[in-house]
Design an enzyme around this catalytic site. Structure first.
Site, short mmCIF file in Angstrom:
data_model
loop_
_atom_site.label_atom_id
_atom_site.label_comp_id
_atom_site.label_asym_id
_atom_site.label_seq_id
_atom_site.Cartn_x
_atom_site.Cartn_y
_atom_site.Cartn_z
N CYS A 37 0.09 -3.54 -1.46
CA CYS A 37 0.39 -2.84 -0.20
C CYS A 37 -0.81 -2.00 0.26
O CYS A 37 -1.09 -0.94 -0.32
CB CYS A 37 1.63 -1.97 -0.41
SG CYS A 37 1.96 -0.78 0.90
N CYS A 40 -0.05 1.56 1.29
CA CYS A 40 0.17 2.40 0.12
C CYS A 40 -1.15 2.98 -0.39
O CYS A 40 -1.22 4.15 -0.79
CB CYS A 40 0.84 1.61 -1.00
SG CYS A 40 2.47 0.95 -0.59
#
Length: 287
Positions: A37, A40
């Site tokens: 991700c 993230c």
């Protein structure tokens, strides 16, 4: 992804201790992430920096959703990153995606302990002794020092409501932030204020009952009687009258009674067993 030395990696086995139990001592920020991700990875240094800055005031924990799918599913994680704040063993706030540091800081600070917390405990002690006026005075002084603290405003408005200070309570609630206005605590208190307002502007119970005996379809009197009964602690009787209006009233009366009943549900709170029972009765009455 390299993790901060201020973050605790959490698994299903350690979740209870590191998140739920820890959140009884201080706020626990849980970052649901995954190695693939990219957002993230963008959020990670922001969280790490704030964890370092606020060290000891909240705990940063991280959950790898690829490895801990059960936790992600249990807490309704649908997109990454998802960040949740836990307090007293339950999630109380969250955001998804990447926010700028200023917004993340504001998100965290909403849940950090503040000096007014001790004042609220003292006010609660005073109120439990029947000294509500003193509790109100104490919280008003605290609000001058911390006017943006929603929890403090709700506490003050609650005691003002208890003293029948309806307008004062409404004025206090006007300062509550838009996000906090979506919370059950705010909606419940506002509902209780509005019900009390109706009750205070109505005739007494005996007069209203007498009027309904002679004119059963006097829906305004029935609505007012419901508010009076609720204020007397007779919530079920109050809801029964509103249900009767839903069952027998025409379209506008039925819709109005439904809204009044939903208001009572909010005033009681979702954890009250009577709410779930009367929701079922309402659904039956509408069909």
């Amino acid at each position: 992804m390299t993790q901060s030395t201020h973050a605790v990696e959490v698994t299903t086995d350690s979740f209870h201790q590191e998140v739920l139990e820890k959140s009884r001592e201080m706020p626990v920020l849980v970052d649901f992430w995954a190695d693939w991700c990219n957002p993230c990875k963008m959020l990670n240094p922001i969280l790490a920096s704030l964890a370092s800055e606020y060290e000891g005031r909240f705990q940063l924990t991280k959950i790898d959703t690829d490895q801990q799918q059960q936790l992600a599913s249990e807490y309704g994680v649908r997109s990454l990153p998802t960040v949740k704040i836990f307090k007293d063993a339950r999630p109380v706030d969250e955001f998804t995606g990447v926010l700028p540091e200023r917004a993340v800081r504001e998100f965290i600070e909403r849940h950090l302990p503040r000096p007014a917390d001790d004042v609220m405990k003292l006010a609660n002690d005073l109120a439990s002794l029947g000294k509500i006026s003193e509790a109100v005075t104490l919280l008003k002084q605290a609000l001058e020092d911390d006017p943006s603290y929603d929890k403090l405003r709700l506490a003050l408005a609650g005691y003002q409501h208890a003293e029948d200070g309806i307008e004062e309570a409404r004025t206090t609630l006007k300062g509550v932030s838009p996000p906090a206005q979506q919370d059950e605590a705010f909606k419940g208190l506002l509902a209780r204020i509005e019900i009390r307002e109706t009750a205070l502007n109505s005739e007494n119970q005996d007069t209203l009952l007498s009027r309904l005996q002679s004119t059963p379809d006097d829906h305004d009197s029935r609505r007012r009687l419901s508010a009076v009964l609720f204020e007397r602690g007779e919530a079920e009787a109050a809801m029964d009258h509103l249900l009767e209006m839903v069952r027998t009233g025409q379209s506008e009366i039925k819709a109005s009674a439904r809204e009044n009943l939903l208001q009572v549900f909010q005033a009681l709170g979702s954890s009250d067993d009577r709410v779930s029972r009367y929701r079922r009765l309402l659904a039956q009455a509408l069909n």
